[in-house]
Design a protein around this motif. Structure first.
Motif, PDB file in Angstrom:
ATOM      1  N   ALA A 139      30.552  33.000  38.805  1.00  0.00           N
ATOM      2  CA  ALA A 139      31.004  33.985  37.821  1.00  0.00           C
ATOM      3  C   ALA A 139      32.423  34.461  38.130  1.00  0.00           C
ATOM      4  O   ALA A 139      33.263  34.597  37.231  1.00  0.00           O
ATOM      5  CB  ALA A 139      30.035  35.167  37.782  1.00  0.00           C
ATOM      6  N   ILE A 140      32.694  34.702  39.420  1.00  0.00           N
ATOM      7  CA  ILE A 140      34.037  35.154  39.831  1.00  0.00           C
ATOM      8  C   ILE A 140      35.084  34.092  39.523  1.00  0.00           C
ATOM      9  O   ILE A 140      36.142  34.377  38.941  1.00  0.00           O
ATOM     10  CB  ILE A 140      34.047  35.502  41.328  1.00  0.00           C
ATOM     11  CG1 ILE A 140      33.210  36.754  41.598  1.00  0.00           C
ATOM     12  CG2 ILE A 140      35.481  35.721  41.818  1.00  0.00           C
ATOM     13  CD1 ILE A 140      33.056  37.086  43.069  1.00  0.00           C
ATOM     14  N   LEU A 141      34.791  32.843  39.909  1.00  0.00           N
ATOM     15  CA  LEU A 141      35.760  31.761  39.717  1.00  0.00           C
ATOM     16  C   LEU A 141      35.963  31.438  38.232  1.00  0.00           C
ATOM     17  O   LEU A 141      37.083  31.176  37.792  1.00  0.00           O
ATOM     18  CB  LEU A 141      35.307  30.512  40.470  1.00  0.00           C
ATOM     19  CG  LEU A 141      35.280  30.639  42.003  1.00  0.00           C
ATOM     20  CD1 LEU A 141      34.735  29.366  42.636  1.00  0.00           C
ATOM     21  CD2 LEU A 141      36.680  30.945  42.547  1.00  0.00           C
ATOM     22  N   PHE A 172      37.957  30.781  48.715  1.00  0.00           N
ATOM     23  CA  PHE A 172      38.960  31.835  48.808  1.00  0.00           C
ATOM     24  C   PHE A 172      40.343  31.288  48.461  1.00  0.00           C
ATOM     25  O   PHE A 172      41.095  31.896  47.679  1.00  0.00           O
ATOM     26  CB  PHE A 172      38.966  32.428  50.217  1.00  0.00           C
ATOM     27  CG  PHE A 172      40.149  33.296  50.518  1.00  0.00           C
ATOM     28  CD1 PHE A 172      40.258  34.567  49.978  1.00  0.00           C
ATOM     29  CD2 PHE A 172      41.159  32.837  51.355  1.00  0.00           C
ATOM     30  CE1 PHE A 172      41.356  35.369  50.257  1.00  0.00           C
ATOM     31  CE2 PHE A 172      42.257  33.635  51.638  1.00  0.00           C
ATOM     32  CZ  PHE A 172      42.359  34.905  51.090  1.00  0.00           C
ATOM     33  N   LEU A 173      40.689  30.123  49.012  1.00  0.00           N
ATOM     34  CA  LEU A 173      41.992  29.513  48.734  1.00  0.00           C
ATOM     35  C   LEU A 173      42.112  29.138  47.261  1.00  0.00           C
ATOM     36  O   LEU A 173      43.171  29.325  46.649  1.00  0.00           O
ATOM     37  CB  LEU A 173      42.190  28.280  49.618  1.00  0.00           C
ATOM     38  CG  LEU A 173      42.362  28.547  51.113  1.00  0.00           C
ATOM     39  CD1 LEU A 173      42.443  27.237  51.886  1.00  0.00           C
ATOM     40  CD2 LEU A 173      43.606  29.399  51.371  1.00  0.00           C
ATOM     41  N   SER A 210      40.576  30.608  44.823  1.00  0.00           N
ATOM     42  CA  SER A 210      40.699  31.887  44.124  1.00  0.00           C
ATOM     43  C   SER A 210      42.108  32.444  44.252  1.00  0.00           C
ATOM     44  O   SER A 210      42.658  32.999  43.299  1.00  0.00           O
ATOM     45  CB  SER A 210      39.675  32.878  44.678  1.00  0.00           C
ATOM     46  OG  SER A 210      39.720  34.101  43.982  1.00  0.00           O
ATOM     47  N   VAL A 211      42.714  32.301  45.427  1.00  0.00           N
ATOM     48  CA  VAL A 211      44.081  32.776  45.648  1.00  0.00           C
ATOM     49  C   VAL A 211      45.065  32.033  44.748  1.00  0.00           C
ATOM     50  O   VAL A 211      45.967  32.641  44.156  1.00  0.00           O
ATOM     51  CB  VAL A 211      44.483  32.601  47.133  1.00  0.00           C
ATOM     52  CG1 VAL A 211      45.993  32.687  47.300  1.00  0.00           C
ATOM     53  CG2 VAL A 211      43.821  33.665  47.985  1.00  0.00           C
ATOM     54  N   VAL A 212      44.897  30.711  44.636  1.00  0.00           N
ATOM     55  CA  VAL A 212      45.786  29.917  43.774  1.00  0.00           C
ATOM     56  C   VAL A 212      45.703  30.412  42.326  1.00  0.00           C
ATOM     57  O   VAL A 212      46.733  30.585  41.654  1.00  0.00           O
ATOM     58  CB  VAL A 212      45.421  28.417  43.851  1.00  0.00           C
ATOM     59  CG1 VAL A 212      46.180  27.634  42.782  1.00  0.00           C
ATOM     60  CG2 VAL A 212      45.737  27.860  45.235  1.00  0.00           C
ATOM     61  N   MET A 213      44.488  30.666  41.853  1.00  0.00           N
ATOM     62  CA  MET A 213      44.347  31.169  40.484  1.00  0.00           C
ATOM     63  C   MET A 213      44.925  32.571  40.363  1.00  0.00           C
ATOM     64  O   MET A 213      45.522  32.926  39.340  1.00  0.00           O
ATOM     65  CB  MET A 213      42.878  31.131  40.062  1.00  0.00           C
ATOM     66  CG  MET A 213      42.350  29.726  39.832  1.00  0.00           C
ATOM     67  SD  MET A 213      40.780  29.641  38.924  1.00  0.00           S
ATOM     68  CE  MET A 213      39.639  30.170  40.208  1.00  0.00           C
ATOM     69  N   GLY A 214      44.786  33.378  41.424  1.00  0.00           N
ATOM     70  CA  GLY A 214      45.380  34.707  41.417  1.00  0.00           C
ATOM     71  C   GLY A 214      46.900  34.642  41.322  1.00  0.00           C
ATOM     72  O   GLY A 214      47.530  35.450  40.627  1.00  0.00           O
ATOM     73  N   ILE A 215      47.495  33.679  42.025  1.00  0.00           N
ATOM     74  CA  ILE A 215      48.950  33.493  41.977  1.00  0.00           C
ATOM     75  C   ILE A 215      49.394  33.146  40.557  1.00  0.00           C
ATOM     76  O   ILE A 215      50.392  33.680  40.046  1.00  0.00           O
ATOM     77  CB  ILE A 215      49.385  32.382  42.956  1.00  0.00           C
ATOM     78  CG1 ILE A 215      49.207  32.852  44.404  1.00  0.00           C
ATOM     79  CG2 ILE A 215      50.834  31.960  42.710  1.00  0.00           C
ATOM     80  CD1 ILE A 215      49.413  31.755  45.431  1.00  0.00           C
ATOM     81  N   PRO A 268      39.547  37.132  45.102  1.00  0.00           N
ATOM     82  CA  PRO A 268      39.575  36.359  46.359  1.00  0.00           C
ATOM     83  C   PRO A 268      39.079  37.150  47.556  1.00  0.00           C
ATOM     84  O   PRO A 268      38.417  36.589  48.438  1.00  0.00           O
ATOM     85  CB  PRO A 268      41.055  35.978  46.510  1.00  0.00           C
ATOM     86  CG  PRO A 268      41.805  36.914  45.634  1.00  0.00           C
ATOM     87  CD  PRO A 268      40.898  37.239  44.508  1.00  0.00           C
ATOM     88  N   LEU A 269      39.367  38.451  47.602  1.00  0.00           N
ATOM     89  CA  LEU A 269      38.930  39.255  48.736  1.00  0.00           C
ATOM     90  C   LEU A 269      37.419  39.446  48.750  1.00  0.00           C
ATOM     91  O   LEU A 269      36.801  39.475  49.814  1.00  0.00           O
ATOM     92  CB  LEU A 269      39.635  40.616  48.717  1.00  0.00           C
ATOM     93  CG  LEU A 269      41.125  40.565  49.069  1.00  0.00           C
ATOM     94  CD1 LEU A 269      41.786  41.899  48.781  1.00  0.00           C
ATOM     95  CD2 LEU A 269      41.322  40.171  50.528  1.00  0.00           C
ATOM     96  N   THR A 270      36.813  39.559  47.582  1.00  0.00           N
ATOM     97  CA  THR A 270      35.356  39.655  47.494  1.00  0.00           C
ATOM     98  C   THR A 270      34.709  38.380  48.012  1.00  0.00           C
ATOM     99  O   THR A 270      33.723  38.420  48.759  1.00  0.00           O
ATOM    100  CB  THR A 270      34.913  39.913  46.046  1.00  0.00           C
ATOM    101  OG1 THR A 270      35.494  41.150  45.589  1.00  0.00           O
ATOM    102  CG2 THR A 270      33.397  40.006  45.943  1.00  0.00           C
TER     103      THR A 270
END
Length: 267
Positions: A235-237, A147-148, A150-155, A219-221
């Motif tokens: 796949a998500i990452l 999750f963390l 994923s959050v970094v990539m989202g940022i 990240p929420l998924t």
């Protein structure tokens, strides 16, 4: 040495945030008020639906998703577009361009300290409260590490989208309308306003091919879905990583091309 230079900017941002702790408390209070509103709104929606699941999401899943989406928005929102617009209109951007650091890197790392402090002071307390309210519905395990990540990539994706829109100000000299439109599109198509699971199938398919869903929905998924297959997680990452590279290259090329037409109004 190069990373040390960047981390110095992060540290400066953290120190700046510590001087304005009241703003973090206000944001946290806002998230809690939003939690109460979302709780009763979606409680009524699920009660009227007459079923425990809607589009594969339980009431607890939806509550966690929307409240944490709001919290993630709180620390991801850097107000970069507004800042770039002001700097271009006042001419301050010329001073930033002659600094011994690339403008994009300087902006990202200068804002990173505020992101870190907002994550600690608003997201984490909200996360703990929502986990208590849902009676430990959030699975706590290795999914938190993913999750963390994923959050970094989202940022990074969100920053580059904002940087691209901010660059448009070099052409328009005004950013207000464009940025408002951008925020509406991103919040809707990223799943921050309504979970993507509730979208009709054609729209859901279209959104899956856009970068916005990698900001909040990804990240929420990862956080909410228990026992996620390794193939789906990968796949998500990997999708996020693709969009990190794609939007970074696009925003960088657009920036360098746009610098050729820069005009300064503020002296």
């Amino acid at each position: 040495m190069k990373l040390k230079k960047y981390f110095t900017l992060t540290k400066a941002g953290i120190m700046e945030s510590l001087h304005f702790r009241i703003s973090s408390l206000v944001l946290l209070a806002g998230n809690l008020i939003y939690l109460v509103i979302i709780y009763f709104l979606w409680k009524a929606i699920y009660a009227s639906a007459g079923t425990e699941e809607v589009s594969g999401m339980t009431f607890s899943d939806t509550l966690i998703y929307l409240v944490l989406a709001s919290s993630i928005f709180t620390f991801m929102e850097m107000y970069l577009v507004w800042q770039m617009g002001r700097d271009i209109q006042t001419g301050k951007i010329v001073l930033d361009l002659i600094k011994p650091m690339h403008y994009r890197n300087f902006e990202f790392w200068s804002l990173s300290g505020n992101v870190v402090m907002s994550f600690i002071m608003t997201f984490i307390p909200t996360f703990i409260i929502i986990d208590i309210i849902t009676h430990g519905r959030i699975h706590l395990g290795f999914n938190l590490l993913f999750f963390l990540l994923s959050v970094v990539m989202g940022i990074i994706i969100n920053f580059n989208i904002d940087f691209f829109i901010g660059t448009v100000c070099l052409y328009t000299q005004s950013i207000w309308g464009i940025n408002i439109m951008k925020e509406v599109i991103v919040l809707l198509l990223s799943g921050a306003t309504i979970p993507i699971a509730f979208f009709p199938e054609p729209l859901k398919t279209i959104v899956s091919y856009l970068p916005f869903q990698s900001i909040y929905n990804a990240p929420l998924t990862i956080l909410i879905e228990n026992d996620m297959p390794a193939s789906k997680l990968a796949a998500i990452l990997l999708t996020q990583l693709f969009w990190v590279c794609a939007v970074s290259v696009i925003s960088k090329l657009f920036w360098h091309r746009s610098l050729k037409i820069i005009t300064v109004n503020g002296g």
